[in-house]
Design a protein around this motif. Structure first.
Motif, short mmCIF file in Angstrom:
data_model
loop_
_atom_site.label_atom_id
_atom_site.label_comp_id
_atom_site.label_asym_id
_atom_site.label_seq_id
_atom_site.Cartn_x
_atom_site.Cartn_y
_atom_site.Cartn_z
N CYS A 35 -41.91 18.43 70.17
CA CYS A 35 -41.64 19.53 69.23
C CYS A 35 -41.72 19.03 67.79
CB CYS A 35 -40.27 20.13 69.51
SG CYS A 35 -40.19 20.96 71.12
N ASN A 36 -42.38 19.83 66.96
CA ASN A 36 -42.64 19.37 65.60
C ASN A 36 -41.37 19.20 64.77
OD1 ASN A 36 -42.05 22.09 65.22
ND2 ASN A 36 -44.11 22.64 64.51
N TYR A 37 -40.28 19.84 65.16
CA TYR A 37 -39.02 19.71 64.41
C TYR A 37 -38.11 18.63 64.97
CZ TYR A 37 -37.50 22.73 68.28
OH TYR A 37 -37.25 23.26 69.52
N CYS A 38 -38.52 17.98 66.05
CA CYS A 38 -37.64 17.00 66.70
C CYS A 38 -38.35 15.67 66.96
CB CYS A 38 -37.10 17.58 68.00
SG CYS A 38 -35.92 16.52 68.87
N LEU A 39 -39.33 15.68 67.86
CA LEU A 39 -40.07 14.46 68.22
C LEU A 39 -41.57 14.71 68.13
CD1 LEU A 39 -38.12 13.17 71.38
CD2 LEU A 39 -38.22 12.07 69.14
N THR A 64 -32.31 16.14 60.09
CA THR A 64 -31.94 14.87 60.72
C THR A 64 -32.58 13.73 59.94
OG1 THR A 64 -33.86 14.87 62.21
CG2 THR A 64 -31.86 16.01 62.98
N GLY A 65 -32.34 12.52 60.40
CA GLY A 65 -32.89 11.36 59.70
C GLY A 65 -34.40 11.31 59.73
N CYS A 79 -18.89 14.60 66.81
CA CYS A 79 -19.71 15.61 66.12
C CYS A 79 -21.16 15.23 66.32
CB CYS A 79 -19.35 15.66 64.64
SG CYS A 79 -20.41 16.78 63.66
N LEU A 80 -22.04 16.22 66.37
CA LEU A 80 -23.47 15.95 66.49
C LEU A 80 -23.96 15.07 65.35
CD1 LEU A 80 -26.23 16.47 67.84
CD2 LEU A 80 -26.36 18.60 66.52
N PHE A 81 -23.31 15.20 64.18
CA PHE A 81 -23.76 14.47 63.00
C PHE A 81 -22.75 13.41 62.56
CE2 PHE A 81 -26.23 18.30 63.07
CZ PHE A 81 -27.49 17.84 62.77
N ALA A 82 -22.00 12.86 63.51
CA ALA A 82 -21.06 11.79 63.17
C ALA A 82 -21.82 10.50 62.84
CB ALA A 82 -20.11 11.53 64.34
N GLY A 97 -25.62 11.79 59.17
CA GLY A 97 -24.96 10.83 60.04
C GLY A 97 -25.96 9.93 60.74
N ALA A 98 -25.67 9.61 61.99
CA ALA A 98 -26.53 8.72 62.76
C ALA A 98 -27.60 9.47 63.54
CB ALA A 98 -25.67 7.88 63.72
N THR A 99 -27.69 10.79 63.37
CA THR A 99 -28.61 11.59 64.16
C THR A 99 -30.03 11.49 63.62
OG1 THR A 99 -26.84 13.14 64.70
CG2 THR A 99 -29.08 13.90 65.05
#
Length: 325
Positions: free
Chosen positions: A25-29, A193-194, A271-274, A315-317
């Protein structure tokens, strides 16, 4: 009952069983992930370890477990995991999130294993656009699997990430689909995300704009259940389906948080974005769910009041496949 320092109670566990996904997916991977490689290393949780995790959270009052990924259907022992969740009597609801790649061939077995709720990612109803977003020509399979799930009586939700340049123009087409299709269509704000900063800048759409249109056209908000996900759901008497909005950039989004996450390698993410996950693998491997529950109870007090996404914090996401969103 599991409760944090801000009085929030947690009835809902999102349990990742793999961080590998076969979509691009272009917004994820957008570049995919190599076969056999995971984002956080090998050695995902075993069925026995999943059972220990679920029993620990049940001890803490959790009522709903969602199996996520990556793509959970890539696990050959997924049915065994479903049975492990169902063997815990106090878990009232078993859910799964999938990209629907082989859904028509799998949904009957999932139903027999006790699946209550299905979430399928369908970011476009146009086959060409679906392929452009996901890298796969599988829209027909996803839709056929959804039809079969509805025949079986499985509560079904469809996830569509709002993308300004790719599917925003399909809003009316989506509405036409749910006029006759009894699913909850959830529009999800693209999250930064990062790995997707430039893509986010050109594609983010505020869910509040969609909400304004819905309210104007007579859609009414549904009362949330205590183990519900993060969406605000709306219904309309002229539609068989509902619409949900997940707006993580909205005001007070985190105030109603009721869910925690365990990664495929046994890390607790508050959290998803911890900034980090707490490694519970050694405690999980011991098989003592009471000791694991005690440890989780101690860690929950470190959960922050909010994720601060509106300030550009990620975060680490690195991408959403890490923890299933």
């Amino acid at each position: 009952m599991l409760q944090d320092s801000f009085g929030r109670r947690f009835y809902y566990l999102r349990l990742s069983v793999t961080d590998i996904c076969n979509f691009r997916c272009n917004y994820c991977l957008p570049d995919g992930i190599g076969c056999g490689r995971s984002l956080e290393g090998e050695n995902p949780l075993s069925v026995a370890e999943v059972s220990t995790v679920v029993r620990a959270f049940a001890e803490l009052g959790t009522e709903k477990v969602r199996l996520t990924g990556g793509e959970p259907s890539l696990r050959r022992d997924l049915l065994d995991m479903m049975h492990a969740v169902r063997d815990c009597d106090s878990i009232r609801r078993l859910a799964i999130t999938t990209n629907g790649y082989r859904l028509p061939a799998q949904i009957d077995d999932w139903h027999s294993a006790g699946l209550d709720q299905l979430n399928v990612s369908v970011d476009s109803l146009d086959p060409a656009q679906f392929h452009k977003i996901t890298g796969h020509d599988r829209l027909d399979k996803a839709l056929a699997g959804i039809d079969r799930a509805l025949e079986l009586g499985i509560a079904t939700k469809v996830n569509a990430v709002l993308l300004r340049e790719h599917n925003l123009s399909e809003f009316e087409r989506f509405l036409g689909w749910i006029r006759e299709t009894p699913v909850t269509l959830r529009f999800i704000e693209l999250m930064r995300t990062g790995d997707n900063r430039e893509f986010f800048a050109s594609n983010h759409v505020s869910g509040s704009d969609i909400e304004t249109l819905l309210v104007r056209d007579g859609w009414q908000q549904v009362i949330r259940t205590r183990d519900a996900g993060p969406a605000r759901e709306y219904y309309h008497p002229d539609y068989a389906g509902r619409i949900g909005l997940i707006t993580p950039y909205g005001k007070d989004f985190c105030a109603s948080c009721n869910r925690l996450r365990i990664s495929a390698q046994g890390k607790l993410h508050l959290c998803l974005f911890a900034e980090q996950g707490f490694d519970l693998r050694e405690v999980i491997a011991d098989g003592d769910h009471v000791a694991l529950a005690d440890h989780i109870r101690e860690l929950i007090h470190g959960k922050a009041a909010a994720h601060d996404l509106h300030e550009g914090f990620t975060g680490a996401t690195r991408n959403l496949a890490m923890l299933g969103g």
